[in-house]
Scaffold this motif. Structure first.
Motif, PDB file in Angstrom:
ATOM      1  N   VAL A  37      17.185 -15.112   1.787  1.00 26.76           N
ATOM      2  CA  VAL A  37      17.791 -15.874   0.686  1.00 26.76           C
ATOM      3  C   VAL A  37      19.285 -15.575   0.595  1.00 26.76           C
ATOM      4  CG1 VAL A  37      17.799 -16.231  -1.816  1.00 26.76           C
ATOM      5  CG2 VAL A  37      15.621 -15.961  -0.591  1.00 26.76           C
ATOM      6  N   PHE A  38      19.646 -14.291   0.648  1.00 29.48           N
ATOM      7  CA  PHE A  38      21.050 -13.890   0.503  1.00 29.48           C
ATOM      8  C   PHE A  38      21.921 -14.423   1.637  1.00 29.48           C
ATOM      9  CE2 PHE A  38      19.319  -9.951  -1.816  1.00 29.48           C
ATOM     10  CZ  PHE A  38      19.343 -10.618  -3.021  1.00 29.48           C
ATOM     11  N   ALA A  39      21.320 -14.712   2.808  1.00 26.09           N
ATOM     12  CA  ALA A  39      22.087 -15.212   3.950  1.00 26.09           C
ATOM     13  C   ALA A  39      22.762 -16.541   3.653  1.00 26.09           C
ATOM     14  CB  ALA A  39      21.179 -15.346   5.171  1.00 26.09           C
ATOM     15  N   PHE A  40      22.262 -17.253   2.657  1.00 26.69           N
ATOM     16  CA  PHE A  40      22.818 -18.556   2.302  1.00 26.69           C
ATOM     17  C   PHE A  40      23.625 -18.507   1.009  1.00 26.69           C
ATOM     18  CE2 PHE A  40      19.036 -19.208   4.853  1.00 26.69           C
ATOM     19  CZ  PHE A  40      19.468 -20.139   5.797  1.00 26.69           C
ATOM     20  N   THR A  41      24.107 -17.313   0.668  1.00 29.40           N
ATOM     21  CA  THR A  41      24.908 -17.144  -0.548  1.00 29.40           C
ATOM     22  C   THR A  41      26.224 -16.458  -0.217  1.00 29.40           C
ATOM     23  OG1 THR A  41      24.048 -14.947  -1.120  1.00 29.40           O
ATOM     24  CG2 THR A  41      22.765 -16.851  -1.844  1.00 29.40           C
ATOM     25  N   ASP A  42      27.132 -16.427  -1.181  1.00 33.39           N
ATOM     26  CA  ASP A  42      28.417 -15.736  -1.011  1.00 33.39           C
ATOM     27  C   ASP A  42      28.391 -14.353  -1.664  1.00 33.39           C
ATOM     28  OD1 ASP A  42      28.316 -16.417  -3.654  1.00 33.39           O
ATOM     29  OD2 ASP A  42      30.373 -17.172  -3.762  1.00 33.39           O
ATOM     30  N   TRP A  43      27.219 -13.763  -1.760  1.00 36.60           N
ATOM     31  CA  TRP A  43      27.061 -12.483  -2.446  1.00 36.60           C
ATOM     32  C   TRP A  43      27.924 -11.410  -1.795  1.00 36.60           C
ATOM     33  CZ3 TRP A  43      22.558  -8.564  -1.894  1.00 36.60           C
ATOM     34  CH2 TRP A  43      22.620  -7.627  -2.935  1.00 36.60           C
ATOM     35  N   ASN A  44      28.752 -10.759  -2.576  1.00 37.24           N
ATOM     36  CA  ASN A  44      29.576  -9.652  -2.099  1.00 37.24           C
ATOM     37  C   ASN A  44      29.859  -8.709  -3.254  1.00 37.24           C
ATOM     38  OD1 ASN A  44      32.240 -10.463  -3.402  1.00 37.24           O
ATOM     39  ND2 ASN A  44      31.798 -12.298  -2.169  1.00 37.24           N
ATOM     40  N   SER A  45      30.575  -7.652  -2.970  1.00 33.65           N
ATOM     41  CA  SER A  45      30.804  -6.613  -3.974  1.00 33.65           C
ATOM     42  C   SER A  45      31.676  -7.090  -5.127  1.00 33.65           C
ATOM     43  CB  SER A  45      31.443  -5.388  -3.320  1.00 33.65           C
ATOM     44  OG  SER A  45      32.652  -5.735  -2.662  1.00 33.65           O
ATOM     45  N   SER A  50      27.380 -12.976 -10.018  1.00 30.03           N
ATOM     46  CA  SER A  50      27.638 -14.421 -10.048  1.00 30.03           C
ATOM     47  C   SER A  50      27.650 -15.029  -8.646  1.00 30.03           C
ATOM     48  CB  SER A  50      28.966 -14.701 -10.738  1.00 30.03           C
ATOM     49  OG  SER A  50      30.035 -14.048 -10.040  1.00 30.03           O
ATOM     50  N   MET A  51      26.747 -14.587  -7.794  1.00 30.03           N
ATOM     51  CA  MET A  51      26.700 -15.146  -6.439  1.00 30.03           C
ATOM     52  C   MET A  51      26.252 -16.604  -6.504  1.00 30.03           C
ATOM     53  SD  MET A  51      23.288 -13.386  -4.814  1.00 30.03           S
ATOM     54  CE  MET A  51      21.663 -13.607  -5.554  1.00 30.03           C
ATOM     55  N   THR A  52      26.763 -17.398  -5.567  1.00 29.19           N
ATOM     56  CA  THR A  52      26.440 -18.823  -5.526  1.00 29.19           C
ATOM     57  C   THR A  52      25.937 -19.206  -4.134  1.00 29.19           C
ATOM     58  OG1 THR A  52      28.731 -19.364  -4.949  1.00 29.19           O
ATOM     59  CG2 THR A  52      28.125 -19.425  -7.292  1.00 29.19           C
ATOM     60  N   PHE A  53      25.183 -20.278  -4.079  1.00 30.78           N
ATOM     61  CA  PHE A  53      24.658 -20.786  -2.816  1.00 30.78           C
ATOM     62  C   PHE A  53      25.798 -21.466  -2.049  1.00 30.78           C
ATOM     63  CE2 PHE A  53      22.788 -24.315  -0.395  1.00 30.78           C
ATOM     64  CZ  PHE A  53      21.889 -23.617   0.387  1.00 30.78           C
ATOM     65  N   ASN A  54      26.007 -21.073  -0.806  1.00 28.21           N
ATOM     66  CA  ASN A  54      27.092 -21.661  -0.011  1.00 28.21           C
ATOM     67  C   ASN A  54      26.594 -22.306   1.284  1.00 28.21           C
ATOM     68  OD1 ASN A  54      26.477 -19.445   1.526  1.00 28.21           O
ATOM     69  ND2 ASN A  54      28.522 -18.538   1.490  1.00 28.21           N
ATOM     70  N   GLY A  55      25.305 -22.576   1.371  1.00 28.63           N
ATOM     71  CA  GLY A  55      24.759 -23.288   2.521  1.00 28.63           C
ATOM     72  C   GLY A  55      24.922 -22.526   3.823  1.00 28.63           C
ATOM     73  N   HIS A  57      27.745 -21.807   5.346  1.00 30.33           N
ATOM     74  CA  HIS A  57      29.110 -21.289   5.501  1.00 30.33           C
ATOM     75  C   HIS A  57      29.118 -19.945   6.228  1.00 30.33           C
ATOM     76  CE1 HIS A  57      32.710 -19.003   4.220  1.00 30.33           C
ATOM     77  NE2 HIS A  57      33.317 -20.173   4.368  1.00 30.33           N
ATOM     78  N   ASN A  58      28.211 -19.042   5.865  1.00 35.50           N
ATOM     79  CA  ASN A  58      28.172 -17.729   6.526  1.00 35.50           C
ATOM     80  C   ASN A  58      27.914 -17.861   8.019  1.00 35.50           C
ATOM     81  OD1 ASN A  58      28.618 -16.272   4.158  1.00 35.50           O
ATOM     82  ND2 ASN A  58      26.432 -16.177   3.665  1.00 35.50           N
ATOM     83  N   PHE A  59      27.049 -18.790   8.393  1.00 35.78           N
ATOM     84  CA  PHE A  59      26.691 -18.951   9.797  1.00 35.78           C
ATOM     85  C   PHE A  59      27.828 -19.602  10.589  1.00 35.78           C
ATOM     86  CE2 PHE A  59      22.759 -18.822   7.391  1.00 35.78           C
ATOM     87  CZ  PHE A  59      22.025 -17.897   8.110  1.00 35.78           C
ATOM     88  N   ARG A  60      28.541 -20.545   9.962  1.00 35.71           N
ATOM     89  CA  ARG A  60      29.695 -21.149  10.640  1.00 35.71           C
ATOM     90  C   ARG A  60      30.771 -20.110  10.907  1.00 35.71           C
ATOM     91  NH1 ARG A  60      28.690 -25.628   7.075  1.00 35.71           N
ATOM     92  NH2 ARG A  60      30.216 -24.787   5.614  1.00 35.71           N
ATOM     93  N   PHE A  61      31.006 -19.250   9.913  1.00 37.47           N
ATOM     94  CA  PHE A  61      31.996 -18.190  10.097  1.00 37.47           C
ATOM     95  C   PHE A  61      31.508 -17.149  11.106  1.00 37.47           C
ATOM     96  CE2 PHE A  61      33.966 -14.117   8.878  1.00 37.47           C
ATOM     97  CZ  PHE A  61      35.299 -14.475   9.001  1.00 37.47           C
ATOM     98  N   LEU A  62      30.201 -16.918  11.091  1.00 36.00           N
ATOM     99  CA  LEU A  62      29.612 -15.913  11.975  1.00 36.00           C
ATOM    100  C   LEU A  62      29.831 -16.265  13.441  1.00 36.00           C
ATOM    101  CD1 LEU A  62      27.745 -13.415  12.353  1.00 36.00           C
ATOM    102  CD2 LEU A  62      25.805 -14.973  12.216  1.00 36.00           C
ATOM    103  N   PHE A  63      29.580 -17.511  13.807  1.00 39.89           N
ATOM    104  CA  PHE A  63      29.673 -17.903  15.210  1.00 39.89           C
ATOM    105  C   PHE A  63      31.116 -18.087  15.677  1.00 39.89           C
ATOM    106  CE2 PHE A  63      25.284 -19.293  14.232  1.00 39.89           C
ATOM    107  CZ  PHE A  63      24.639 -18.523  15.197  1.00 39.89           C
ATOM    108  N   SER A  64      32.069 -17.972  14.768  1.00 37.13           N
ATOM    109  CA  SER A  64      33.480 -17.975  15.160  1.00 37.13           C
ATOM    110  C   SER A  64      34.104 -16.594  15.027  1.00 37.13           C
ATOM    111  CB  SER A  64      34.260 -18.980  14.301  1.00 37.13           C
ATOM    112  OG  SER A  64      34.226 -18.604  12.930  1.00 37.13           O
ATOM    113  N   ASP A  65      33.287 -15.615  14.667  1.00 37.86           N
ATOM    114  CA  ASP A  65      33.754 -14.241  14.487  1.00 37.86           C
ATOM    115  C   ASP A  65      33.801 -13.532  15.843  1.00 37.86           C
ATOM    116  OD1 ASP A  65      34.308 -11.665  13.788  1.00 37.86           O
ATOM    117  OD2 ASP A  65      32.700 -11.450  12.338  1.00 37.86           O
ATOM    118  N   PRO A  66      34.996 -13.150  16.322  1.00 37.26           N
ATOM    119  CA  PRO A  66      35.090 -12.501  17.645  1.00 37.26           C
ATOM    120  C   PRO A  66      34.366 -11.154  17.702  1.00 37.26           C
ATOM    121  CG  PRO A  66      37.196 -12.381  16.488  1.00 37.26           C
ATOM    122  CD  PRO A  66      36.319 -13.296  15.696  1.00 37.26           C
TER     123      PRO A  66
END
Length: 296
Positions: A37-45, A50-55, A57-66
């Protein structure tokens, strides 16, 4: 219709299993479901409440992360090297201790002993061995006048990952030996005796009899080594902590790094991708090895 006594006898064993199942659910199933569930949210410290669902986004950033790309490559490299050499050495040791020698039991104990050591303890020992000034490895190379081979093994970007692989191979080949030895001891001696009478040499018998009949044990050992290699963490954390310059960063240490930085949603996405990679690799290797086993 069942009586009350019959129902009690039927469900009585479940009461003993319930504590273990509860612990398994609380500390394994529930956290994994929540990480999905958390993988699809912007949950951080910074937004703990107040974490929100971001679809995606984490995976798009992940696959562009060197860093993640290098971690995947390092994980696959580590897994390939350790699986091949751990099982190759384990197979050779199993052949050796399967012979009728006076020291067979002693050798089995010595070869298996490294597997019983803690990863942290083994990492500290190998860290001392690889020490560029006082380590045994460089001291031995200087003693035999091979000074040009001395290195800063854990600092040099070209040797750091291979140095960690060597530690994993040393620690894991005893476990591979035990699994393969179990397979060797199930082979009927009459097969070798008949082949020997027909004039087959040792290596001919090894290729035509031993390897095909021990293939199942090799597959099991290989799969266990593969899963262990894909999940590598302690070895990297103790010896290099992902350095130098992320050259030994693997998926598990990357997840730990980002989670420690407070990026909980992003690290959960990384963990989900990691799970998919391990599962897919296991299924693919299992299907290939089954085909090879049938051909043998």
């Amino acid at each position: 219709m069942k009586t009350r006594g019959q129902l009690q006898r039927r469900f009585y064993p479940l009461w003993f299993a319930f504590p273990a199942l509860a612990v398994y659910f609380i500390f394994f199933i529930f956290p994994n479901l929540m990480s999905f569930v958390f993988a699809f949210t912007d949950w951080n410290s910074n937004n703990m409440k107040s974490m929100t669902f971001n679809g995606l986004h984490n995976f798009r950033f992940l696959f562009s992360d060197p860093i993640f790309g290098r971690a995947v490559l390092n994980t696959l490299t580590f897994t390939f090297v350790t699986v091949v050499f751990t099982n190759a050495f384990g197979f050779l040791m199993a052949l050796g201790v399967n012979m009728k020698l006076k020291t067979t039991n002693f050798l089995r104990t010595v070869f298996f002993a490294p597997y019983m050591l803690s990863t942290i303890v083994t990492g500290l020992v190998f860290g001392a061995i690889y020490n560029p000034q006082h380590g045994i490895l460089n001291a031995f190379l200087r003693f035999v006048h091979l000074d040009f081979l001395t290195r800063e093994w854990l600092v040099n970007a070209k040797t750091a990952l291979l140095a960690v692989c060597a530690m994993e191979i040393w620690q894991g080949m005893g476990f591979a030996m035990v699994i393969i030895l179990a397979g060797l001891q199930t082979i009927n001696k009459e097969y070798h005796e008949a082949a020997y009478i027909d004039g087959a040499g040792y290596f001919q018998r090894l290729r035509a009899i031993t390897i095909p009949l021990v293939a199942q044990s090799l597959i099991v050992s290989g799969l266990l080594s593969m899963v262990s290699g894909m999940k590598v963490f302690g070895q990297i954390y103790v010896l290099t902590n992902g350095g130098p310059m992320d050259r030994t960063q693997v998926i598990a240490t990357s997840i730990f790094k980002y989670f420690g930085s407070g990026l909980f949603g992003y690290s959960s996405a990384m963990g989900l991708v990691f799970t998919v990679i391990v599962t897919a690799a296991s299924i693919a290797i299992l299907s290939v090895t089954r085909k090879l086993e049938v051909e043998m």
